[in-house]
Design a protein around this motif. Structure first.
Motif, PDB file in Angstrom:
ATOM      1  N   ALA A   1      44.964  40.729  35.490  1.00 56.32           N
ATOM      2  CA  ALA A   1      45.690  42.092  35.740  1.00 56.32           C
ATOM      3  C   ALA A   1      45.093  42.823  36.617  1.00 56.32           C
ATOM      4  N   GLU A   2      45.742  43.965  37.266  1.00 51.84           N
ATOM      5  CA  GLU A   2      45.353  44.622  38.504  1.00 51.84           C
ATOM      6  C   GLU A   2      45.481  46.107  37.932  1.00 51.84           C
ATOM      7  N   ARG A   3      44.660  47.196  38.566  1.00 54.33           N
ATOM      8  CA  ARG A   3      44.867  48.488  38.237  1.00 54.33           C
ATOM      9  C   ARG A   3      45.741  48.863  39.590  1.00 54.33           C
ATOM     10  N   ARG A   4      46.968  49.676  39.244  1.00 50.92           N
ATOM     11  CA  ARG A   4      47.729  50.251  40.521  1.00 50.92           C
ATOM     12  C   ARG A   4      47.188  51.711  40.803  1.00 50.92           C
ATOM     13  N   PRO A   5      47.515  52.126  41.971  1.00 51.84           N
ATOM     14  CA  PRO A   5      47.024  53.333  42.396  1.00 51.84           C
ATOM     15  C   PRO A   5      47.568  54.480  41.577  1.00 51.84           C
ATOM     16  N   ASP A   6      48.615  54.254  41.042  1.00 49.76           N
ATOM     17  CA  ASP A   6      49.327  55.251  39.973  1.00 49.76           C
ATOM     18  C   ASP A   6      48.533  55.156  38.683  1.00 49.76           C
ATOM     19  N   GLY A   7      47.646  54.457  38.526  1.00 46.77           N
ATOM     20  CA  GLY A   7      46.991  54.406  37.178  1.00 46.77           C
ATOM     21  C   GLY A   7      47.500  53.334  36.099  1.00 46.77           C
ATOM     22  N   ARG A   8      48.631  52.558  36.384  1.00 52.09           N
ATOM     23  CA  ARG A   8      49.195  51.742  35.604  1.00 52.09           C
ATOM     24  C   ARG A   8      48.361  50.373  35.840  1.00 52.09           C
ATOM     25  N   VAL A   9      48.229  49.600  34.791  1.00 50.39           N
ATOM     26  CA  VAL A   9      47.745  48.100  34.827  1.00 50.39           C
ATOM     27  C   VAL A   9      48.697  47.252  34.507  1.00 50.39           C
ATOM     28  N   VAL A  10      49.047  46.203  35.633  1.00 52.08           N
ATOM     29  CA  VAL A  10      50.012  45.210  35.687  1.00 52.08           C
ATOM     30  C   VAL A  10      49.377  43.726  35.799  1.00 52.08           C
TER      31      VAL A  10
ATOM     32  N   ALA B   1      31.763  44.155  36.656  1.00 52.03           N
ATOM     33  CA  ALA B   1      32.076  44.787  38.141  1.00 52.03           C
ATOM     34  C   ALA B   1      33.580  43.925  38.292  1.00 52.03           C
ATOM     35  N   ARG B   2      34.374  44.998  39.103  1.00 44.23           N
ATOM     36  CA  ARG B   2      35.675  44.593  39.391  1.00 44.23           C
ATOM     37  C   ARG B   2      36.732  44.519  38.579  1.00 44.23           C
ATOM     38  N   SER B   3      36.384  44.355  37.143  1.00 37.81           N
ATOM     39  CA  SER B   3      37.467  44.521  36.014  1.00 37.81           C
ATOM     40  C   SER B   3      38.456  45.672  36.306  1.00 37.81           C
ATOM     41  N   PRO B   4      39.905  45.396  35.768  1.00 35.55           N
ATOM     42  CA  PRO B   4      40.563  46.525  35.651  1.00 35.55           C
ATOM     43  C   PRO B   4      40.243  47.427  34.542  1.00 35.55           C
ATOM     44  N   SER B   5      39.380  46.950  33.483  1.00 36.89           N
ATOM     45  CA  SER B   5      38.995  47.961  32.529  1.00 36.89           C
ATOM     46  C   SER B   5      37.639  48.415  33.071  1.00 36.89           C
TER      47      SER B   5
ATOM     48  N   LEU C   1      43.687  42.956  46.872  1.00 36.41           N
ATOM     49  CA  LEU C   1      42.559  43.507  47.673  1.00 36.41           C
ATOM     50  C   LEU C   1      41.583  44.116  46.701  1.00 36.41           C
ATOM     51  N   LEU C   2      40.215  44.050  47.036  1.00 37.02           N
ATOM     52  CA  LEU C   2      39.191  44.793  46.536  1.00 37.02           C
ATOM     53  C   LEU C   2      39.122  45.909  47.140  1.00 37.02           C
ATOM     54  N   VAL C   3      39.448  47.371  46.454  1.00 38.91           N
ATOM     55  CA  VAL C   3      39.264  48.365  46.859  1.00 38.91           C
ATOM     56  C   VAL C   3      38.421  49.314  45.967  1.00 38.91           C
ATOM     57  N   ASP C   4      37.849  50.448  46.663  1.00 35.81           N
ATOM     58  CA  ASP C   4      37.042  51.422  45.806  1.00 35.81           C
ATOM     59  C   ASP C   4      37.730  52.033  44.678  1.00 35.81           C
ATOM     60  N   GLY C   5      37.554  51.926  43.622  1.00 36.79           N
ATOM     61  CA  GLY C   5      38.096  52.586  42.473  1.00 36.79           C
ATOM     62  C   GLY C   5      37.360  52.092  41.142  1.00 36.79           C
ATOM     63  N   GLU C   6      37.829  52.673  39.886  1.00 37.90           N
ATOM     64  CA  GLU C   6      37.495  52.184  38.533  1.00 37.90           C
ATOM     65  C   GLU C   6      38.419  51.719  37.709  1.00 37.90           C
ATOM     66  N   GLY C   7      37.798  51.147  36.910  1.00 35.99           N
ATOM     67  CA  GLY C   7      38.848  50.492  35.773  1.00 35.99           C
ATOM     68  C   GLY C   7      39.237  51.722  34.865  1.00 35.99           C
ATOM     69  N   VAL C   8      40.152  51.361  33.998  1.00 32.84           N
ATOM     70  CA  VAL C   8      40.408  52.247  32.757  1.00 32.84           C
ATOM     71  C   VAL C   8      39.326  52.754  31.839  1.00 32.84           C
ATOM     72  N   ALA C   9      38.594  51.742  31.278  1.00 34.65           N
ATOM     73  CA  ALA C   9      37.668  51.965  30.360  1.00 34.65           C
ATOM     74  C   ALA C   9      36.464  52.897  31.121  1.00 34.65           C
ATOM     75  N   ALA C  10      36.161  52.365  32.340  1.00 35.91           N
ATOM     76  CA  ALA C  10      35.174  53.085  33.131  1.00 35.91           C
ATOM     77  C   ALA C  10      35.512  54.505  33.488  1.00 35.91           C
ATOM     78  N   GLN C  11      36.657  54.711  33.735  1.00 39.26           N
ATOM     79  CA  GLN C  11      37.159  56.029  34.157  1.00 39.26           C
ATOM     80  C   GLN C  11      37.102  57.050  32.655  1.00 39.26           C
ATOM     81  N   ALA C  12      37.506  56.466  31.577  1.00 36.94           N
ATOM     82  CA  ALA C  12      37.429  57.182  30.412  1.00 36.94           C
ATOM     83  C   ALA C  12      36.067  57.376  29.970  1.00 36.94           C
TER      84      ALA C  12
END
Length: 125
Positions: free
Chosen positions: A42-51, A85-89, A100-111
């Motif tokens: 799965a990948e995290r989308r810019p809108d916060g969804r995970v697909v 590293a690099r997990s959608p969570s 593409l590998l982009v700067d950002g964080e997974g759902v659990a990392a953010q929480a």
């Protein structure tokens, strides 16, 4: 733990050695959220969804897993989390978006970060 999307483990020798001097609680937010192992990548989308790669929206289980992980961190008094590293969570520096590998964080990392837990990657050790 054999919990990555392929059904295998992704061990980090440095993370494993943390248990020599610290209390370590192993947790996989994706399985806490109810996702099976193995499961589609799965990948995290810019809108916060995970697909997932099969097109299914897995945002809800990722959110449940993140919330459960924060709850566990609070209940155990955790002040830090070392994440995959690099997990959608768990990605805390970069994640994949549209392959593409982009700067950002997974759902659990953010929480966890928003809950006041210091997050870092196993690659930061």
């Amino acid at each position: 733990m054999r919990c990555n999307h392929r059904g295998g483990a992704s061990p980090s020798p440095k993370a494993i050695r943390l248990a020599d001097e610290h209390r370590v609680i192993a947790v996989c937010p994706e399985t806490v959220g109810g996702l099976p192992t193995p499961r589609p990548a799965a990948e995290r989308r810019p809108d916060g969804r995970v697909v997932a790669e099969d097109g299914s929206d897995v945002t809800a289980p990722y959110g449940r897993g993140a919330a459960g992980t924060v709850e566990l961190a609070r209940a155990s008094g955790a002040r830090q989390a070392v994440l995959k590293a690099r997990s959608p969570s768990c990605g805390c520096h970069q994640v994949y978006v549209d392959g593409l590998l982009v700067d950002g964080e997974g759902v659990a990392a953010q929480a966890l970060r928003e809950a006041g837990i210091e997050v870092r990657s196993e690659e930061d050790l």
